[in-house]
Design an enzyme around this catalytic site. Structure first.
Site, PDB file in Angstrom:
ATOM      1  N   ASP A 417       0.859  -1.181   0.000  1.00 14.80           N
ATOM      2  CA  ASP A 417       0.000   0.000   0.000  1.00 14.80           C
ATOM      3  C   ASP A 417       0.895   1.232   0.000  1.00 14.80           C
ATOM      4  O   ASP A 417       2.104   1.138   0.277  1.00 14.80           O
ATOM      5  CB  ASP A 417      -0.893  -0.038   1.239  1.00 14.80           C
ATOM      6  CG  ASP A 417      -1.789   1.172   1.346  1.00 14.80           C
ATOM      7  OD1 ASP A 417      -2.328   1.612   0.311  1.00 14.80           O
ATOM      8  OD2 ASP A 417      -1.943   1.703   2.461  1.00 14.80           O
ATOM      9  N   LYS A 418       0.350   2.382  -0.287  1.00 25.48           N
ATOM     10  CA  LYS A 418       1.150   3.603  -0.290  1.00 25.48           C
ATOM     11  C   LYS A 418       0.947   4.410   0.988  1.00 25.48           C
ATOM     12  O   LYS A 418       1.858   4.583   1.790  1.00 25.48           O
ATOM     13  CB  LYS A 418       0.831   4.477  -1.506  1.00 25.48           C
ATOM     14  CG  LYS A 418       1.692   5.743  -1.580  1.00 25.48           C
ATOM     15  CD  LYS A 418       1.267   6.652  -2.714  1.00 25.48           C
ATOM     16  CE  LYS A 418      -0.004   7.401  -2.364  1.00 25.48           C
ATOM     17  NZ  LYS A 418       0.178   8.392  -1.270  1.00 25.48           N
ATOM     18  N   THR A 419      -0.277   4.888   1.187  1.00 31.97           N
ATOM     19  CA  THR A 419      -0.535   5.788   2.299  1.00 31.97           C
ATOM     20  C   THR A 419      -0.390   5.064   3.624  1.00 31.97           C
ATOM     21  O   THR A 419      -1.068   4.075   3.888  1.00 31.97           O
ATOM     22  CB  THR A 419      -1.945   6.392   2.180  1.00 31.97           C
ATOM     23  OG1 THR A 419      -2.078   7.033   0.920  1.00 31.97           O
ATOM     24  CG2 THR A 419      -2.192   7.386   3.304  1.00 31.97           C
ATOM     25  N   LYS A 585     -17.065  16.210   0.767  1.00 33.36           N
ATOM     26  CA  LYS A 585     -15.663  16.179   0.341  1.00 33.36           C
ATOM     27  C   LYS A 585     -15.262  14.730   0.067  1.00 33.36           C
ATOM     28  O   LYS A 585     -15.799  13.788   0.662  1.00 33.36           O
ATOM     29  CB  LYS A 585     -14.744  16.795   1.388  1.00 33.36           C
ATOM     30  CG  LYS A 585     -14.475  15.965   2.626  1.00 33.36           C
ATOM     31  CD  LYS A 585     -13.358  16.613   3.446  1.00 33.36           C
ATOM     32  CE  LYS A 585     -12.949  15.737   4.624  1.00 33.36           C
ATOM     33  NZ  LYS A 585     -13.959  15.662   5.663  1.00 33.36           N
ATOM     34  N   THR A 696      -2.564   1.249  -4.687  1.00 31.91           N
ATOM     35  CA  THR A 696      -3.031   2.404  -3.936  1.00 31.91           C
ATOM     36  C   THR A 696      -4.377   2.878  -4.454  1.00 31.91           C
ATOM     37  O   THR A 696      -4.755   2.598  -5.600  1.00 31.91           O
ATOM     38  CB  THR A 696      -2.002   3.555  -4.027  1.00 31.91           C
ATOM     39  OG1 THR A 696      -2.496   4.698  -3.333  1.00 31.91           O
ATOM     40  CG2 THR A 696      -1.735   3.930  -5.473  1.00 31.91           C
ATOM     41  N   ASP A 698      -4.963   6.118  -4.584  1.00 31.73           N
ATOM     42  CA  ASP A 698      -4.732   7.477  -5.071  1.00 31.73           C
ATOM     43  C   ASP A 698      -4.959   7.573  -6.570  1.00 31.73           C
ATOM     44  O   ASP A 698      -4.974   6.566  -7.294  1.00 31.73           O
ATOM     45  CB  ASP A 698      -3.314   7.932  -4.742  1.00 31.73           C
ATOM     46  CG  ASP A 698      -3.171   8.297  -3.275  1.00 31.73           C
ATOM     47  OD1 ASP A 698      -4.201   8.591  -2.648  1.00 31.73           O
ATOM     48  OD2 ASP A 698      -2.045   8.272  -2.762  1.00 31.73           O
ATOM     49  N   ARG A 784      -6.167   3.855  -7.948  1.00 33.08           N
ATOM     50  CA  ARG A 784      -7.619   3.845  -7.830  1.00 33.08           C
ATOM     51  C   ARG A 784      -8.139   2.432  -7.587  1.00 33.08           C
ATOM     52  O   ARG A 784      -9.085   1.972  -8.204  1.00 33.08           O
ATOM     53  CB  ARG A 784      -8.276   4.442  -9.081  1.00 33.08           C
ATOM     54  CG  ARG A 784      -8.122   5.944  -9.231  1.00 33.08           C
ATOM     55  CD  ARG A 784      -8.624   6.674  -8.027  1.00 33.08           C
ATOM     56  NE  ARG A 784      -8.713   8.110  -8.214  1.00 33.08           N
ATOM     57  CZ  ARG A 784      -8.707   8.986  -7.222  1.00 33.08           C
ATOM     58  NH1 ARG A 784      -8.585   8.552  -5.967  1.00 33.08           N
ATOM     59  NH2 ARG A 784      -8.820  10.266  -7.448  1.00 33.08           N
ATOM     60  N   ASP A 811      -1.256  -1.029   6.078  1.00 32.67           N
ATOM     61  CA  ASP A 811      -1.497  -0.547   7.435  1.00 32.67           C
ATOM     62  C   ASP A 811      -2.963  -0.323   7.750  1.00 32.67           C
ATOM     63  O   ASP A 811      -3.306  -0.051   8.904  1.00 32.67           O
ATOM     64  CB  ASP A 811      -0.754   0.780   7.661  1.00 32.67           C
ATOM     65  CG  ASP A 811      -1.394   1.926   6.885  1.00 32.67           C
ATOM     66  OD1 ASP A 811      -1.752   1.710   5.710  1.00 32.67           O
ATOM     67  OD2 ASP A 811      -1.541   3.022   7.454  1.00 32.67           O
TER      68      ASP A 811
END
Length: 1169
Positions: A417-419, A585, A696, A698, A784, A811
């Site tokens: 994962d990235k974030t 948002k 990810t 993103d 995505r 995480d």
């Protein structure tokens, strides 16, 4: 027609069964037939009690159940059959030779499991007998926790844990809130806020609760900690025979309190028990066990089958040759053998089973128990490694599955994962787009760009209506909680129960912090505070903001929760002027399609620019609602929330209707910095032969930019893209084109980028073609991505023709499916909860630790376990092959060559301890060597040390050792030479005892030659193995015991060791036997670089290693930056250029590189086109 219905059920058997809901009477009161009609269920539903049962056994079933579980193992069942056979026939050896080792292994395992279960029983009793407050007959009664029943109203006080799963009825807080920690459930330590229904928050006395008439309809128990659906039905006066239904209230996860969680900062709560005992979510999760098996274990089972086949061949051949020989003239002339020239079935079976008894030791009985001990104790070293302790939080690594230790050394594909995994998940608000104009925040000041180039910014001295509208929306659209620092320097969420003054809501200053489940939300609210729009908290639905020193009050009407499918969240707020606004948002891909106004094109352009800078982007929109619209929407939403079937689907559909026809306000750009050591770790893993894929959620540009920043994508790498595909046919055409390009440029270094939509089309119809393209790419980025798509990607790679070993690291809860799908699941102790840690096989705090975990611990684990397994088979080959040779020399008489004592203790005592110590402490290379010589990880890939080549190498060495020892003794005995001064020759028992001694010495020294890390415990275990055997042999041969039947060995061992030829044979035989091992070891060390030449090879690779671990890059001149559309972007003007090279991958003309290994002031200049 009954059989047709049955057939129909069989045909449609794969359909999911209809899950019936449960109906619970609050306070265990019945509400007559009306309630049953409303709920659709019948009375008398029986639920489990609240006894916690984590133990596996009881006093009555321990022995049969434990024996059944142990004999399900093939090795244990095999030796059980051998023991039964020995007791059923005229066995050539004492049945104790098989039964005693089996009893020892079974007993040790039973004692271990029994002790562990006794500890579980003790913990269960402690929990079950704990006193709990329950509302009964109008008063509080203390009952044992195990006596709580579904429907009971339970009172829980501050700092107490919840005894079962409860639906919150009321709290001491006037707003109906309570604060809990769920560390025991998912490891999250931050406080969570839960709410009781508004209709019940006033029920705070036992009299009110006793008079409360209601029932709860909810789903049957599930292990999902993050899902609960229910409906609270409130009736009129309970004294009326047919009470009237007053209202229905939807219940969700925010209304539940799960067993294992703890109440914090709230005086008390009342809750209705909905799930008790084994039905609680905590108990349901404890039943979930991993079904993963390591590659070594699978290969070991193949080796066992191979030796079983060898055993069958040996028995068949020996039996056939025996009867062939016994019919020969040689045996016929041996009148003293009394040979029978007939072959009745009974005698044949007797011989077959006798050979089975003599040769059965080819299967190592203690392999499983030794392997279990090695893995369990070895996993402790993982947790004890101080270099894996987080220097910031002090968290130590966790091993949740010791069965997969060695799999860490076999990883070929890593999915990350990235974030929060590659990045800090510590968000900092950097830029925003408002009304089509770029803005930047720095140290509490807002700057506006003069034009679209954003090269120059001017400070904003006065907030326009657009700016105020935007930041007020950010300050209102979130689920952030307010905390204030106390005198004890710990943060405490402020409540507002009676007698407590809510200092947060009425502050004199703003010295408090925010708590949020999402770091993005926290960053945005903190940015608003720095700019003068301060969120002070919420009390009874009323939000207080300070807008440039002026207090304003807003009423929060509804929160439309965030979920990974919608990728957005909304709040509906009543403004001070009585207007109702929806503020939304989320990801721009889900926000902008629902907008009908606002600066859409400019905002999209700015979002792409922010993505090039590596910023995480969110779009902000708003919609004004009339009172009629709001009322109609809430009526439909309440109906959807009360549905018990497909509730999520209907609620999501209502959310889509509400979040439509919005006006776009702008977008935000939040920076999430890379963790320390990410680039170096990725480079090290790549050099070790591990392919890394980034999965990810993103957007495309952000994912690509981060991939360049962390070194995942290299300059000069050709990127293949599969994005924005709208149909499977379009995906197929693109994949064909990419495959042709790969074939045309076979030496080119390719990277692959795919988005979630295109991936969905490819997985559905072109999985094989996608696999072919991905397998030829060195690095892959998937953006995505939904959680289930992450798992599908892992499944695709597991299906490659090479069957690679995969690992997944993440995480957050959205990474759980990916972690569980991979061969090895790794959790990061980050800021997005601990569900990933709980569901993983291994967990630690920082991504950079992965380098040591795989390249050091993984290498050691695999080396130790693979050697342990091969050694067990080797030492049994060396031990039992002389018995096969002896059968040939004894006319296949099934006469054992070893005494019963030696047969019994060979595996369980004389040769088991050294290999166990080896498996715990062996280090074929030091940690520094492994981290500096990354090719060493590739050398053990593809289960190299458990290959058939290695297996036959060990097997042939075992055969050679047995040949040297047996035939050396044959040569020693051949001339019938007198061995001592009395002229006596050695007998048959001396022959077998000398062979046994040679075997013990050879297999012990073989292990010493195999080891490259001689520790004191290891050397002591070797000495104890050899000299311990000698000592016990002296006692066994010196003291005659009728029960042991050791009379034939009286003084045998003493006579052996008192003669010179025996000692000469031991020394000479050991040297000859181990000579090939020594030569092979030297050859491997010098040719494969696995020993003394490592340092030389390391010096040859030093230049490449220096370039791959750059720590400082100074940009001398800037050319242009990469853009996915082929355009250019301006050079960044902030300090992020020097911190991470540059977040958007530039094409430098000249760079100066400072290597950590270079001398001071030494730089190397490169020119790059």
């Amino acid at each position: 027609m009954g059989w047709m219905n049955h057939l129909d059920r069989l045909i449609r058997g794969k359909q999911a069964p209809l899950v019936r809901n449960r109906t619970i009477n609050v306070g265990s009161k019945s509400h007559s037939p009306l309630e049953n009609a409303l709920s659709g269920t019948s009375r008398g539903e029986v639920f489990v009690d609240n006894r916690v049962v984590s133990a596996k056994y009881t006093v009555w079933n321990f022995i049969p159940k434990n024996l059944f579980e142990q004999f399900r193992r093939i090795a244990n069942f095999y030796f059980l059959c051998i023991a039964i056979i020995q007791m059923s026939i005229d066995s050539p050896v004492n049945p104790a030779t098989s039964s005693l080792p089996l009893v020892f292994v079974i007993t040790v395992t039973a004692i271990k499991q029994g002790y562990e279960d006794w500890l579980r029983h003790r913990n269960d009793r402690e929990v079950n007998l704990r006193l709990v407050d329950v509302v009964q007959q109008g008063s509080i009664q203390q009952v044992q926790s195990q006596n709580i029943h579904v429907g009971d109203i339970v009172r829980v006080k501050r700092d107490e844990s919840f005894p079962c799963d409860l639906v919150l009825i009321s709290t001491s807080n006037n707003e109906g809130k309570c604060y809990i920690t769920t560390a025991n459930l998912d490891g999250e330590t931050n406080l969570k806020t839960h709410y009781c229904p508004k209709e019940t928050r006033q029920l705070k006395t036992t009299e009110q609760l006793s008079a409360f008439s209601a029932c709860i309809e909810c789903q049957n128990p599930t292990p999902d900690l993050y899902k609960f659906m229910g409906t609270l039905k409130i009736f009129g006066d309970a004294d009326i025979e047919n009470p009237q239904l007053l209202t229905k209230v939807s219940l969700g996860l925010e209304n539940t309190l799960l067993r294992g969680a703890r109440l914090k900062d709230t005086e008390f709560i009342y809750g209705c028990a909905v799930y008790t005992g084994q039905d609680t979510k905590m108990a349901q999760n404890s039943k979930l066990t991993s079904n993963k098996f390591s590659t070594v274990e699978k290969t070991m089972n193949m080796f066992l089958l191979f030796f079983l086949s060898i055993l069958v061949v040996e028995i068949s051949v020996c039996t056939a040759l025996k009867y062939k020989m016994w019919f020969s003239p040689t045996i016929a002339d041996a009148w003293y053998l009394n040979a029978n020239h007939s072959a009745p079935v009974r005698d044949v079976l007797q011989d077959v089973f006798s050979f089975l008894v003599v040769f059965n030791y080819i299967i190592p009985i203690s392999l499983y128990v030794t392997l279990e001990m090695q893995k369990f104790i070895g996993s402790l070293f993982f947790a004890w490694d101080e270099e894996l302790r987080c220097p910031i939080t002090g968290e130590i690594p966790i091993c949740n599955s010791s069965d997969l230790n060695e799999e860490l050394g076999q990883v070929q594909y890593l999915f990350t994962d990235k974030t929060g995994t590659l990045t800090e998940n510590n968000m900092e608000f950097r830029q925003c787009s408002i009304a089509g104009l770029k803005h930047m925040e720095k140290e509490g000041d807002l700057f506006a760009a003069l034009d679209n180039s954003a090269r120059h910014f001017n400070p904003v001295h006065h907030f326009t209506a657009y700016l105020e509208e935007f930041f007020v929306g950010l300050a209102l659209c979130h689920t952030v909680q307010v905390s204030i620092p106390t005198s004890s320097k710990r943060e405490e969420v402020v409540s507002s129960h009676p007698g407590y003054v809510n200092n947060t809501f009425h502050p004199d200053h703003f010295d408090y912090t925010y708590q949020a489940s999402s770091p993005d939300e926290k960053a945005l609210v903190e940015a608003c505070r720095r700019l003068g729009i301060v969120f002070h908290g919420e009390e009874d639905g009323l939000i207080r903001l300070t807008v440039f020193g002026q207090d304003r009050y807003y009423r929060r009407l509804q929160v439309l929760e965030f979920d990974s499918n919608r990728k957005r969240m909304s709040t509906i707020v009543l403004f001070p002027d009585d207007s109702i606004w929806l503020i939304c948002k989320g990801a721009e891909s889900t926000i902008i399609p629902n907008c009908i106004g606002g600066p859409i094109s400019q905002t999209l352009e700015h979002i792409n620019d922010y993505a090039l800078l590596g910023l995480r982007t969110l779009a902000i929109s708003a919609r004004q609602l009339t009172s009629e619209q709001y009322g109609d929407m809430m009526e439909k939403l309440n109906e959807a929330r009360q549905m018990m079937v497909d509730r999520e689907l209907y609620v999501s559909q209502i959310f889509d209707v509400i979040e439509s026809d919005m006006t776009l306000l702008g977008a935000t750009g939040v920076e999430d910095q890379l963790q320390d050591g990410v680039a170096e770790t990725l480079e090290a893993l790549r050099a070790a032969g591990i392919k890394v894929w980034v999965l990810t959620g993103d957007k495309l540009e952000t994912a690509i930019n981060i991939a360049y920043s962390c070194g995942h994508f290299k300059r000069g790498m050709q990127l293949l893209t599969l994005t924005a595909q709208t149909s499977p046919a379009e995906c197929q055409e693109t994949l064909w084109r990419l495959r042709r390009r790969i074939w045309d440029e076979p030496i080119q270094n390719f990277g692959f980028v795919v988005d979630g939509e295109s991936l969905a089309h490819s997985l559905r119809e072109h999985r094989q073609l996608l696999s072919e393209v991905c397998s030829h790419c060195n690095t892959v980025v998937c953006c995505r991505m939904s959680p289930i798509q992450k798992a599908e990607v892992v499944k695709v790679v597991k299906g490659f023709s090479s069957k690679p070993i995969t690992a997944a690291i993440g995480d957050g809860a959205n990474d759980v499916s990916m972690i569980q799908e991979a061969h090895v699941g790794i959790g990061i102790m980050g800021k997005e909860g601990r569900q990933a840690v709980r569901c993983s096989d291994f967990a630690f705090a920082r991504f950079r630790f992965l380098r040591r975990v795989l390249l050091v611990h993984g290498h050691w684990y695999y080396w130790r376990v693979s050697t342990l397994v091969q050694y067990f088979f080797y030492k049994n080959i060396t031990f039992i092959t002389p018995a096969v040779f002896f059968a040939i020399f004894s006319a296949y008489s099934t006469q054992p060559i070893y005494d019963t004592f030696f047969l019994t203790f060979y595996n369980i005592f004389f040769t088991s301890w050294p290999i166990l110590i080896f498996g715990l402490l062996e280090q074929n290379f030091t940690s520094r060597q492994l981290l500096e010589n990354l090719h060493l990880y590739r050398d053990i890939a593809n289960n190299a040390r458990m290959s058939w080549f290695q297996f036959f190498k060990w097997t042939l060495l075992g055969l050679w050792h047995s040949v040297v020892i047996f035939f050396g003794c044959i040569l020693l005995w051949e001339s019938d030479t007198p061995f001592d001064s009395r002229g006596l020759t050695m007998d048959f028992w001396s022959f077998g005892t000398l062979i046994y001694t040679g075997v013990i010495v050879v297999v012990s020294l073989k292990l010493m030659l195999q080891s490259r890390h001689w520790t004191a415990p290891f050397v002591i275990s070797i000495l104890l193995s050899v000299f311990g055997f000698m000592g016990l042999a002296f006692l066994y041969c010196g003291i005659s015991v009728d029960a042991l039947n050791n009379g034939p060995l009286k003084w045998v061992y003493m006579n052996l060791l008192s003669t010179g030829p025996v000692w000469l044979f031991i020394v000479f035989g050991v040297v000859v036997a181990l000579l090939p091992d020594t030569l092979i070891g030297v050859w491997e060390a010098y040719s494969a670089g696995e020993g003394v030449l490592v340092n030389q090879r390391y010096r040859q690779r030093r230049v490449d290693h220096n370039l791959s671990t750059l720590t400082s890059v100074t940009v001398v001149s800037w050319a242009t930056s990469w853009s996915p559309t082929g355009g250019t972007a301006p050079a960044p003007t902030d300090d992020r250029l020097s911190r991470s090279c540059v977040n958007s991958p530039p094409l430098f003309t000249t760079i100066d590189i400072q290597s950590p290994f270079a001398k001071s002031q030494e730089k190397v200049t490169f020119r790059m086109q």
